[in-house]
Design a protein around this motif. Structure first.
Motif, PDB file in Angstrom:
ATOM      1  N   SER A 133       0.843  -1.186   0.000  1.00 51.33           N
ATOM      2  CA  SER A 133       0.000   0.000   0.000  1.00 51.33           C
ATOM      3  C   SER A 133       0.883   1.242   0.000  1.00 51.33           C
ATOM      4  O   SER A 133       2.072   1.174   0.312  1.00 51.33           O
ATOM      5  CB  SER A 133      -0.888  -0.015   1.240  1.00 51.33           C
ATOM      6  OG  SER A 133      -0.108   0.225   2.397  1.00 51.33           O
ATOM      7  N   PRO A 134       0.294   2.393  -0.317  1.00 49.94           N
ATOM      8  CA  PRO A 134       1.076   3.642  -0.244  1.00 49.94           C
ATOM      9  C   PRO A 134       1.645   3.881   1.161  1.00 49.94           C
ATOM     10  O   PRO A 134       2.764   4.363   1.307  1.00 49.94           O
ATOM     11  CB  PRO A 134       0.063   4.716  -0.625  1.00 49.94           C
ATOM     12  CG  PRO A 134      -0.947   4.001  -1.447  1.00 49.94           C
ATOM     13  CD  PRO A 134      -1.020   2.608  -0.889  1.00 49.94           C
ATOM     14  N   ARG A 135       0.898   3.505   2.184  1.00 51.63           N
ATOM     15  CA  ARG A 135       1.361   3.675   3.563  1.00 51.63           C
ATOM     16  C   ARG A 135       2.605   2.810   3.805  1.00 51.63           C
ATOM     17  O   ARG A 135       3.565   3.256   4.417  1.00 51.63           O
ATOM     18  CB  ARG A 135       0.242   3.300   4.523  1.00 51.63           C
ATOM     19  CG  ARG A 135       0.707   3.285   5.967  1.00 51.63           C
ATOM     20  CD  ARG A 135      -0.404   2.897   6.886  1.00 51.63           C
ATOM     21  NE  ARG A 135      -0.914   4.138   7.444  1.00 51.63           N
ATOM     22  CZ  ARG A 135      -2.037   4.256   8.082  1.00 51.63           C
ATOM     23  NH1 ARG A 135      -2.823   3.239   8.227  1.00 51.63           N
ATOM     24  NH2 ARG A 135      -2.412   5.406   8.579  1.00 51.63           N
ATOM     25  N   GLU A 136       2.567   1.555   3.312  1.00 52.42           N
ATOM     26  CA  GLU A 136       3.730   0.676   3.467  1.00 52.42           C
ATOM     27  C   GLU A 136       4.920   1.234   2.702  1.00 52.42           C
ATOM     28  O   GLU A 136       6.053   1.205   3.188  1.00 52.42           O
ATOM     29  CB  GLU A 136       3.404  -0.733   2.995  1.00 52.42           C
ATOM     30  CG  GLU A 136       2.478  -1.482   3.906  1.00 52.42           C
ATOM     31  CD  GLU A 136       2.091  -2.833   3.347  1.00 52.42           C
ATOM     32  OE1 GLU A 136       2.093  -2.995   2.104  1.00 52.42           O
ATOM     33  OE2 GLU A 136       1.771  -3.717   4.144  1.00 52.42           O
ATOM     34  N   HIS A 137       4.669   1.728   1.497  1.00 49.46           N
ATOM     35  CA  HIS A 137       5.750   2.288   0.685  1.00 49.46           C
ATOM     36  C   HIS A 137       6.400   3.460   1.408  1.00 49.46           C
ATOM     37  O   HIS A 137       7.642   3.567   1.448  1.00 49.46           O
ATOM     38  CB  HIS A 137       5.221   2.724  -0.682  1.00 49.46           C
ATOM     39  CG  HIS A 137       6.272   3.323  -1.556  1.00 49.46           C
ATOM     40  ND1 HIS A 137       7.261   2.564  -2.146  1.00 49.46           N
ATOM     41  CD2 HIS A 137       6.523   4.607  -1.919  1.00 49.46           C
ATOM     42  CE1 HIS A 137       8.065   3.345  -2.832  1.00 49.46           C
ATOM     43  NE2 HIS A 137       7.631   4.596  -2.715  1.00 49.46           N
ATOM     44  N   GLN A 138       5.602   4.333   1.996  1.00 41.98           N
ATOM     45  CA  GLN A 138       6.142   5.472   2.730  1.00 41.98           C
ATOM     46  C   GLN A 138       6.944   5.014   3.946  1.00 41.98           C
ATOM     47  O   GLN A 138       7.981   5.578   4.261  1.00 41.98           O
ATOM     48  CB  GLN A 138       5.014   6.404   3.159  1.00 41.98           C
ATOM     49  CG  GLN A 138       4.375   7.136   2.003  1.00 41.98           C
ATOM     50  CD  GLN A 138       3.103   7.875   2.409  1.00 41.98           C
ATOM     51  OE1 GLN A 138       2.617   7.726   3.524  1.00 41.98           O
ATOM     52  NE2 GLN A 138       2.574   8.660   1.484  1.00 41.98           N
ATOM     53  N   ALA A 139       6.430   3.984   4.620  1.00 44.32           N
ATOM     54  CA  ALA A 139       7.140   3.454   5.786  1.00 44.32           C
ATOM     55  C   ALA A 139       8.486   2.851   5.365  1.00 44.32           C
ATOM     56  O   ALA A 139       9.500   3.077   6.033  1.00 44.32           O
ATOM     57  CB  ALA A 139       6.286   2.415   6.504  1.00 44.32           C
ATOM     58  N   TYR A 140       8.481   2.070   4.279  1.00 48.48           N
ATOM     59  CA  TYR A 140       9.731   1.505   3.775  1.00 48.48           C
ATOM     60  C   TYR A 140      10.711   2.626   3.415  1.00 48.48           C
ATOM     61  O   TYR A 140      11.898   2.544   3.728  1.00 48.48           O
ATOM     62  CB  TYR A 140       9.496   0.648   2.530  1.00 48.48           C
ATOM     63  CG  TYR A 140       8.947  -0.715   2.783  1.00 48.48           C
ATOM     64  CD1 TYR A 140       9.550  -1.597   3.677  1.00 48.48           C
ATOM     65  CD2 TYR A 140       7.812  -1.162   2.106  1.00 48.48           C
ATOM     66  CE1 TYR A 140       9.048  -2.856   3.900  1.00 48.48           C
ATOM     67  CE2 TYR A 140       7.309  -2.430   2.325  1.00 48.48           C
ATOM     68  CZ  TYR A 140       7.931  -3.272   3.215  1.00 48.48           C
ATOM     69  OH  TYR A 140       7.429  -4.522   3.429  1.00 48.48           O
TER      70      TYR A 140
END
Length: 116
Positions: free
Chosen positions: A10-17
């Motif tokens: 998800s975009p949230r996971e991408h930002q966290a990564y």
């Protein structure tokens, strides 16, 4: 049916990564990892290449008997296995002390951030 573990992030996971990849903690983790792996690899490869070189060009030395029919070449060959297991044991210990705590902290921060 698709396994949720293999779904696109998800975009949230991408930002966290992205945040983790740019963090000082991740840079420290990579530095600690490389500070063990690179020297250990160089030392082991030099040791292995020395063994091969001696087997090809120092046959008199390698044929020197140590005990009975066991010569230096056999001992060095067996020490290749010993050094492999020693490096693996050292790496496991190093990982437990230096890498795992930081990696766990980063993973837990990621999981909290994406609310898994």
């Amino acid at each position: 049916m698709t396994d949720p573990a293999y779904e696109a992030e998800s975009p949230r996971e991408h930002q966290a990564y992205q945040r983790i990849a740019e963090s000082a903690e991740f840079a420290t983790l990579r530095k600690r990892y490389l500070s063990f792996v690179v020297p250990a690899t160089v030392v082991f490869m030099a040791w292995y290449i020395l063994y091969v070189i001696c087997n090809n060009w120092a046959r008199g030395f390698m044929n020197t008997p140590v005990i009975g029919h066991i010569n230096v070449a056999v001992v060095w060959g067996l020490l290749q296995f010993v050094s492999t297991f020693a490096i693996a044991a050292l790496y496991a210990n190093y990982t437990k002390k230096k890498l795992d705590p930081l990696a766990t902290e980063l993973r837990e921060g990621f999981e909290r951030e994406v609310e898994r």
